[in-house]
Scaffold this motif. Structure first.
Motif, short mmCIF file in Angstrom:
data_model
loop_
_atom_site.label_atom_id
_atom_site.label_comp_id
_atom_site.label_asym_id
_atom_site.label_seq_id
_atom_site.Cartn_x
_atom_site.Cartn_y
_atom_site.Cartn_z
N LEU A 286 3.58 16.33 29.60
CA LEU A 286 4.82 16.30 28.81
C LEU A 286 5.78 17.41 29.23
CD1 LEU A 286 3.12 15.54 25.41
CD2 LEU A 286 4.91 14.11 26.41
N LEU A 287 5.26 18.62 29.42
CA LEU A 287 6.11 19.72 29.88
C LEU A 287 6.66 19.43 31.27
CD1 LEU A 287 3.95 22.76 28.69
CD2 LEU A 287 6.13 22.02 27.71
N GLY A 288 5.84 18.79 32.10
CA GLY A 288 6.26 18.44 33.45
C GLY A 288 7.32 17.35 33.48
N MET A 289 7.44 16.61 32.39
CA MET A 289 8.50 15.59 32.26
C MET A 289 9.74 16.13 31.56
SD MET A 289 6.36 12.23 31.07
CE MET A 289 4.78 11.80 31.79
N GLY A 290 9.69 17.40 31.16
CA GLY A 290 10.84 18.00 30.49
C GLY A 290 10.90 17.69 29.00
N LYS A 291 9.76 17.50 28.38
CA LYS A 291 9.73 17.20 26.94
C LYS A 291 9.60 18.47 26.11
CE LYS A 291 9.33 12.88 28.27
NZ LYS A 291 10.46 11.95 28.22
N SER A 292 10.05 18.41 24.87
CA SER A 292 9.87 19.51 23.92
C SER A 292 8.48 19.40 23.29
CB SER A 292 10.94 19.46 22.83
OG SER A 292 12.24 19.57 23.39
N VAL A 293 7.73 20.49 23.32
CA VAL A 293 6.35 20.47 22.83
C VAL A 293 6.16 21.53 21.76
CG1 VAL A 293 3.93 20.86 23.45
CG2 VAL A 293 5.42 19.58 25.00
N TYR A 294 5.51 21.12 20.66
CA TYR A 294 5.15 22.02 19.56
C TYR A 294 3.63 22.12 19.48
CZ TYR A 294 9.97 21.57 17.75
OH TYR A 294 11.34 21.60 17.59
N MET A 295 3.14 23.36 19.32
CA MET A 295 1.69 23.60 19.22
C MET A 295 1.42 24.70 18.21
SD MET A 295 0.94 23.92 23.30
CE MET A 295 -0.69 24.63 22.99
N TYR A 304 -2.01 30.79 26.94
CA TYR A 304 -1.98 30.60 28.39
C TYR A 304 -0.63 30.06 28.85
CZ TYR A 304 -2.91 28.60 32.98
OH TYR A 304 -2.84 28.27 34.30
N PHE A 305 -0.13 29.04 28.18
CA PHE A 305 1.17 28.47 28.55
C PHE A 305 2.28 29.52 28.40
CE2 PHE A 305 -0.68 24.16 27.25
CZ PHE A 305 -0.95 23.81 28.56
N GLU A 306 2.19 30.31 27.36
CA GLU A 306 3.19 31.36 27.15
C GLU A 306 3.14 32.40 28.27
OE1 GLU A 306 2.91 33.82 23.51
OE2 GLU A 306 4.86 32.98 22.97
N SER A 307 1.92 32.69 28.76
CA SER A 307 1.77 33.67 29.85
C SER A 307 2.40 33.17 31.15
CB SER A 307 0.29 33.99 30.08
OG SER A 307 -0.38 32.92 30.75
N LEU A 308 2.56 31.85 31.26
CA LEU A 308 3.21 31.27 32.44
C LEU A 308 4.73 31.20 32.28
CD1 LEU A 308 0.81 28.24 33.14
CD2 LEU A 308 0.88 30.44 34.34
N ASP A 309 5.24 31.76 31.16
CA ASP A 309 6.67 31.74 30.83
C ASP A 309 7.18 30.33 30.50
OD1 ASP A 309 7.03 34.50 31.10
OD2 ASP A 309 7.33 34.33 33.26
N LEU A 310 6.28 29.47 30.08
CA LEU A 310 6.69 28.15 29.61
C LEU A 310 7.24 28.28 28.19
CD1 LEU A 310 3.59 26.18 30.91
CD2 LEU A 310 5.95 25.72 31.60
N VAL A 311 8.27 27.51 27.88
CA VAL A 311 8.88 27.56 26.55
C VAL A 311 8.30 26.43 25.71
CG1 VAL A 311 11.01 27.41 25.22
CG2 VAL A 311 10.99 28.58 27.44
N ILE A 312 7.49 26.81 24.75
CA ILE A 312 6.93 25.87 23.77
C ILE A 312 7.23 26.44 22.39
CG2 ILE A 312 5.10 24.80 25.15
CD1 ILE A 312 3.25 26.99 24.33
N ARG A 313 7.12 25.61 21.37
CA ARG A 313 7.46 26.06 20.03
C ARG A 313 6.23 26.08 19.14
NH1 ARG A 313 13.30 23.28 18.74
NH2 ARG A 313 14.59 24.84 19.77
#
Length: 356
Positions: A286-295, A304-313
């Motif tokens: 989903l992140l690779g398709m440019g989708k907004s993800v909430y966790m 882990y995703f945050e450590s990669l500088d990925l923007v999730i909510r």
């Protein structure tokens, strides 16, 4: 037979056919041998001289033969990759043959690790978990895509093996699928709730949070096509339809791999309320398709995703219909990070480094 080989031991599941294909075709791990057991037709793979499958049998003799056969393959292996440690009966093989543990790489899937937190109601539950603990603490190596899960294995089970971070499975890779939700200019927002019918998705928790949006132009899709039981599935469907009416759309039919990702490309926003690491492959896609993800923020894969500088909510943040979607520039940056980090090339390099 398997002398000098890397033996991959696993219970038949959806992850492994593509994993086997990838190892066979695109790596230098040509010394791999695939040893599977379970119901082969549920997720079949192409059999060859580098594989052996043990079909489930119901008789006591067939069960004894199953584990004896596994032992015979493992004892001659140079390395053992245990893909998920769900089967406590394997503990007896490792306890009775201590040398096997040193050359074993436990590939942590998630559910096998978080069994530690599962409520135990019988003496057998306690005994089985005790046996797994005795084995896990002596495994020579741990493999996982989520560093935090290896830390938990050390904390909960006393695991002392060498830690290796590896993507491991093709299901966790970036998928080059067109983001159809951005190009269709549709006025409604398509929201995905969870990734399976497993109760650990906490579907009702998400639906309750989204109830404030029930009068907005939304469609809520709930994946219930595998996992869970019929009673739970019916309960979620009833709850969703009561809250959202026809805007709630349960997905109860299994889709092929290609159809699933084509369908996923139509989604705008996804909510995952797991209390533990779960649905990593879906979230990466989903992140690779440019989708907004909430966790949920208190999970190892969020960290882990945050450590990669990925923007999730954080799933507990305040939401409105207007702010549901993350800024497009940030989403495009997510795509770039996923594409470079979760690539097939990186997967092969990591496995070759660990197992070569």
């Amino acid at each position: 037979m398997t002398e000098g080989k890397v033996v991959h031991l696993f219970i038949i599941d959806k992850f492994y056919p593509k994993f086997i294909d990838l190892i066979r075709k695109k790596s230098n791990l040509n010394n791999s041998f695939f040893l599977s057991y379970g119901t082969f037709n549920s997720y079949p793979y192409e059999e060859g001289i580098d594989s052996f499958h043990i079909e489930n049998g119901k008789s006591f003799f067939s069960k004894i033969l199953r584990y004896y056969t596994i032992y015979c393959y493992l004892k001659k292996a140079e390395k053992i990759v245990l893909h998920g440690f769900f089967d406590y009966k394997l503990s007896f093989i490792f306890i009775l043959n201590p040398k096997l543990k040193n050359k074993t790489y436990w590939s942590i899937l998630g559910g096998d690790l978080y069994r530690f937190k599962k409520k135990k109601t019988t003496i057998n539950d306690y005994v089985n978990e005790y046996l797994r603990t005795l084995v896990i603490r002596k495994f020579g190596h741990l493999i996982c895509s989520i560093p935090g899960d290896m830390v938990l294995a050390e904390k909960w089970y006393g695991a002392r093996g060498t830690k290796h971070r590896a993507i491991t499975y093709p299901s966790n890779l970036y998928k080059d699928v067109e983001n159809k939700s951005n190009k269709s200019n549709k006025s409604n927002k398509s929201i995905l709730v969870g990734n399976s019918a497993d109760p650990t998705n906490n579907h009702k928790e998400i639906l309750e949070k989204l109830e404030k949006l029930k009068d907005e132009n939304i469609k809520i899709y709930c994946l219930l096509s595998y996992g869970g039981n019929e009673l739970y599935i019916k309960d979620v469907i009833s709850y969703g339809r009561n809250k959202f009416g026809e805007k709630f759309i349960p997905i109860v039919d299994y889709m092929s791999f290609q159809d699933y990702f084509e369908w996923l490309s139509e989604i705008d926003i996804a909510f995952f309320a797991h209390n533990r690491q779960q649905a990593v492959g879906n979230i990466v896609s989903l992140l690779g398709m440019g989708k907004s993800v909430y966790m949920k923020k208190n999970t190892t894969h969020y960290d882990y995703f945050e450590s990669l500088d990925l923007v999730i909510r954080d799933i507990n943040c305040y939401i409105t219909f207007e702010n549901l979607t993350i800024d497009e520039k940030l989403l495009n940056n997510n795509v770039d990070i996923i594409k470079s980090t979760f690539s097939e090339e990186n997967l092969i390099k990591e496995l070759e480094h660990v197992l070569g």
